[in-house]
Structures are given as structure tokens and as C-alpha cells.
Design a protein around this motif. Sequence first.
Motif, PDB file in Angstrom:
ATOM      1  N   UNK A  33       0.837  -1.197   0.000  1.00  0.00           N
ATOM      2  CA  UNK A  33       0.000   0.000   0.000  1.00  0.00           C
ATOM      3  C   UNK A  33       0.875   1.250   0.000  1.00  0.00           C
ATOM      4  N   UNK A  34       0.397   2.356  -0.583  1.00  0.00           N
ATOM      5  CA  UNK A  34       1.161   3.597  -0.546  1.00  0.00           C
ATOM      6  C   UNK A  34       1.401   4.067   0.885  1.00  0.00           C
ATOM      7  N   UNK A  35       2.552   4.654   1.128  1.00  0.00           N
ATOM      8  CA  UNK A  35       2.887   5.145   2.465  1.00  0.00           C
ATOM      9  C   UNK A  35       2.462   6.592   2.682  1.00  0.00           C
ATOM     10  N   UNK A  36       2.323   7.351   1.603  1.00  0.00           N
ATOM     11  CA  UNK A  36       1.915   8.748   1.726  1.00  0.00           C
ATOM     12  C   UNK A  36       0.823   9.055   0.706  1.00  0.00           C
ATOM     13  N   UNK A  37      -0.006  10.024   1.034  1.00  0.00           N
ATOM     14  CA  UNK A  37      -1.009  10.511   0.100  1.00  0.00           C
ATOM     15  C   UNK A  37      -0.418  11.637  -0.742  1.00  0.00           C
ATOM     16  N   UNK A  38      -0.857  11.716  -1.975  1.00  0.00           N
ATOM     17  CA  UNK A  38      -0.426  12.785  -2.875  1.00  0.00           C
ATOM     18  C   UNK A  38      -1.587  13.748  -3.073  1.00  0.00           C
ATOM     19  N   UNK A  39      -1.442  15.009  -2.676  1.00  0.00           N
ATOM     20  CA  UNK A  39      -2.555  15.956  -2.808  1.00  0.00           C
ATOM     21  C   UNK A  39      -2.778  16.368  -4.249  1.00  0.00           C
ATOM     22  N   UNK A  40      -3.953  16.912  -4.508  1.00  0.00           N
ATOM     23  CA  UNK A  40      -4.264  17.474  -5.808  1.00  0.00           C
ATOM     24  C   UNK A  40      -3.757  18.904  -5.890  1.00  0.00           C
ATOM     25  N   UNK A  41      -3.683  19.410  -7.098  1.00  0.00           N
ATOM     26  CA  UNK A  41      -3.228  20.778  -7.323  1.00  0.00           C
ATOM     27  C   UNK A  41      -4.269  21.752  -6.777  1.00  0.00           C
ATOM     28  N   UNK A  42      -3.824  22.718  -6.021  1.00  0.00           N
ATOM     29  CA  UNK A  42      -4.733  23.672  -5.390  1.00  0.00           C
ATOM     30  C   UNK A  42      -4.909  24.914  -6.251  1.00  0.00           C
ATOM     31  N   UNK A  43      -5.953  25.672  -5.948  1.00  0.00           N
ATOM     32  CA  UNK A  43      -6.207  26.927  -6.661  1.00  0.00           C
ATOM     33  C   UNK A  43      -5.065  27.909  -6.456  1.00  0.00           C
ATOM     34  N   UNK A  44      -4.356  27.784  -5.344  1.00  0.00           N
ATOM     35  CA  UNK A  44      -3.252  28.691  -5.037  1.00  0.00           C
ATOM     36  C   UNK A  44      -2.178  28.683  -6.115  1.00  0.00           C
ATOM     37  N   UNK A  45      -1.949  27.528  -6.722  1.00  0.00           N
ATOM     38  CA  UNK A  45      -0.854  27.401  -7.682  1.00  0.00           C
ATOM     39  C   UNK A  45      -1.340  27.190  -9.116  1.00  0.00           C
TER      40      UNK A  45
END
Length: 573
Positions: free
Chosen positions: A438-450
Motif C-alpha cells: 500500500x502507498x505510504x503517503x497521500x499525494x494531494x491534488x493541485x490547489x487553486x493557489x498554484x
Amino acid sequence: MRITSAAVVPVITSLVLAATAMPAGAAADPFARYAGQQLSWGACAFTPQPGALPAECALVTVPRDWAAPDAGRDLVVPISRVAASGEHLGSLLTNPGGPGGQGTSLPGALAAVQPQLHERYAVVGMDPRGTGQEGGTAPEQRPETCEVPAGRLSQRTDLDARDRSAGSVAEHLKLPRAVAESCQSKAIAPYLTTWQTAHDMELIRILLGESTLDYLGYSYGTWLGAKYASLFPRSAGKVVLDSSTNFQGRLQAAFEAWPQINQRLFESSFLPWMTRQFPDDVGATPEVAAANFERARRFFADAGTSPDQFDAIFTGMGSHLRWVLGAVVFVLGVKGANGEITSPANTSGLAPELDTRSRAVFGVPFASLTPAVVARVLADDPADYRAFPATRYAVACGDQPTRSEAWYKRLSDRQGPQFPLFGWQYGLSEPCAFWSDAPRQDLPSLSAEVAGRVLVVQGELDPQTGYEQARSAVRAAPGVSLVSVADSPFHGQYGFEGNPCVDGMVNVFLLHNSRPGAVTCPGLPLPNETEVHPVPGPVPAAPAEAATAAAAPLPALRESVGAMISDVNAPLR
């Protein structure tokens, strides 16, 4: 010799170095322990390609695990730099894709073909963790590979994924199962992920002394760049994502779309091109050419080349060189099916390219190439072991949860009838189907900030990251801009295709901070052609004027790097 992604795409390793003593107390800032190192710039291990500008290289020490930087043994990440020739605007970190592509030679090539960019930017490359040191030959610089004994793989030389018998399916599944088990058994595999590499990139920004890091990534490099910007939005500057994955969705979906996008390219662009270039050999209409393709497939199967191996040559054709290779195999296969045993007449306008590919792949000039020689070279490799790139599968299968073996078998059953070129084969060849970690970390989505600092560039008929993947990412990330390239079947648009519209859009964005909205650039003529032949595709409307590549400098360098970007992003075959 067997032409596989492992042979065509020499993707290599991570360097695990000597243990570093742990401090008495772990710092709250994971970068604090590594930010004080000094970069020692010197000669690079790789030899620059002809025409590329010289680069200088350094080694960056990083923790094995950014989630626990005081635990385990440190790694090193090689980086390269071509300094700006004029006033320094910033550093542009580049990545050729993969996962697992080495990138330290990329800055010298990019700086050479884009002098405007080179004037203002320090162009930076890296060999990401898991890829070793480009050009290095010492043991610690060698590939981190997953070695699979040949005995664990199918011993059959007639594998054809169109055969849906239980025995055929079982034989096909031997390879992805063995690759997944071998790669997961490596101690370093859990630390070869996008999350870890993005943290390496942030350390590189710190060591370069930049307040923000601008970025250019191709293919998987778009996923990496988007995740870096998602994890470090205040550190990410201007971000160019060329030939994009759906970075707001699933990385594995980019590979799962291969059957559809390769069938589209093959039928709508490659076969018509073959009829225009070689009508006397393959036929004057796409329908006749398609029938002759099947005849060539049967000829090579009778000569000892598996149908799967033959089909794989015509998938992932995202570069000019791959098109020429496909043309060579197609023409010789039809000759063989016709009972001809001599070399074909070399009267095509592609004669120099055909001869170069023939020498490079088959070891003889095109004038001496016969159907029997092609069949012999395409035969299965009898090596005792096959080595697969560890980083490719550790990232592709380890970044996010995977689908099951049964799910991929159903995918093959659905895609095969619709997309027979690669649809039957793909779902039976995916190691992620057997990935249990299983993955050890979550990968966030691109935010409106960037999002407002991101530009996506995408070819309409790209056979390696489909147009729909890029479009879905842009729709799911309001504020991101999309430059579409109508009718283009190639992988990697900026810098090396010689498209003035694309290069102009990207350079104005990077150099003058003027980002286009949703625009469409015209594609370029296909190899040995002077006009664009529009085909139906997902781009709603093509521009009125067609582009030309007549004045593009350093054509050999452009073609070579374009082929590298395409090859390094090929799937397991």
C-alpha cells in the motif's frame, strides 16, 4: 535480440550510500539537516550529445525517507546545470519522464535548442532517486533493477494476447507477476515514489538558493511537477507540463488508456502515412494497408517473432525515430509475406532515416536488410535473466492504490475487441495488478493557489499520454491553461519538435510571465511530408494556418532527445 522497453529504454537506479550518523535530536524541519551541504560542481559522468551545450554536475545528499530523515541510510541524487548566458532570471528544473528517466543530460540539449531560454535561465536536470547517475559505470552508479530469471517467464515464442484460452492468459500473466514480486522485494522500493522525489526537488531549490523553482516536465514528469507544486505551493514558480497525465486523478490511468490512444494513432495517422510514403509496399489505401499489416504479423509469427512482440513495435510510437522503425518492420514484413527474400529498393524520401534505423536496430544498412534478418533480430532474447527498471514500477504502482489482477483481466476483455493493436495485451501485462504494498503517503491534488502558474501543452494524437488525460486534469484544476497541438502524434511538444507556435507560447510564459489561455497550435507535417493531413480527434477545431519546421536548428539533436523522451515513457513489453 528482443526489442523491449527494457532494451530500448535503459532506465536506471538509485544510489544507496554509506550510513550517516544520526544527531541527538531530530529536527522539526526535515530539510534542516540537509540544507547546509555545499554543492560541489564539476564534470558530469555522461557525454553530451553532439550539439548540446556542456553542463556541470553535482551530487545532492538526501535521506532515504523524508518521512523519517534520521532513519536509514542516505542516498545521493545527481543534478546538472547549464548556467544562464545572460542575466539570471531563475532556475528551471527539468524532467524527461518515465517514471525513472535520467535527466542530467537534458539541460544541455534544451539550452542549445532554445537559446532565448538559455539566456535567462539556469537550466537544471536531475537523475531522480532510483535512476542512478547518467553515464556512470561504477558499481554505486549502476541501475537498481528488478532481475527476473528467464525460467519464471513464459518459454513460448508464439505469445499472442488475442488467444483468450486459459493457457494463453496464464502464460501472459507470468511476466507481470514476476516483475511485481521482484521489484517489491527490493528494500529501496518503498522510498522510490513521487512523494519522496518531490521532497528531493524542494531540497534542490533550497541548495540552489532560489525563492521559487520553475519547472518543465514531460510525460510522467507532468505528474511529478504537479505533485511538487501541490506539496510545496509556495516554492513552485512557473510550471510547464508537456504531454500530460491526469495529475488530478490516477497515474495508472495514463497507462490504462494506451490501447485506446494507440489504436487511434495507428488507424487515423500512421496507416494513412504509410500509404502515402510506401504505397507500392503496403498499399495505397488504409484498408489495404491494414490487411497487409495482418499479413506481416503472420509472417513474423511463422518466423519465430511472437505476435505480441510485433504489435508492441507499433505502440508508443511517440517520436519520429519510432515511426521510421515501424515503417522498416512493416515494409519488410509485407515483403516477407509476399515471399520476397531480397532487400527492398531504397527509393523513399525517407532513405537516410531508414538506413540509420536499420543500422542501429538490425545491424545492417537498409539496402542489405531482408525479411529474414528482421525476423531473426526480433526473435525472443534467450538471456538467463531479464532486468526491469525498479523505479518505473515502484513509482507507477506505489504512488497510489492499485487495481486487482481480475480488474485488469476484465479491462483486457473489454479493450481487446475495441482496440486490438494493444487492447488484448495491455491488461495481461501490467505489474501493478500484482502490486500488494500500500502507498505510504497521500499525494494531494493541485490547489487553486498554484493553478494560475501552470501551463499544460498537449498533442492531439499523443500515443503515450492521451489528450483526454490532459484535458481531464485541466478541467479538474480551474485556472490551469491548456495549449493543444492539433493533429500532432508525437510525445513531447516543447523544445525539440521545432514547432514555432508551441515554443513561442512556452517561452513567453517562462521569460515574460505571460501565460496563454486555452489555445490551439497547428501541428507539423509528418516525417518526409510538407503539409499537415488533418484527422478527426478530440481537439474541436484546428487553427487555420499550418506550421512548418523548415528552419528548426540542430535537427539531429532535436530528433535524438525527442526519441529519448518518447522511449523513456514506454510501458513494459
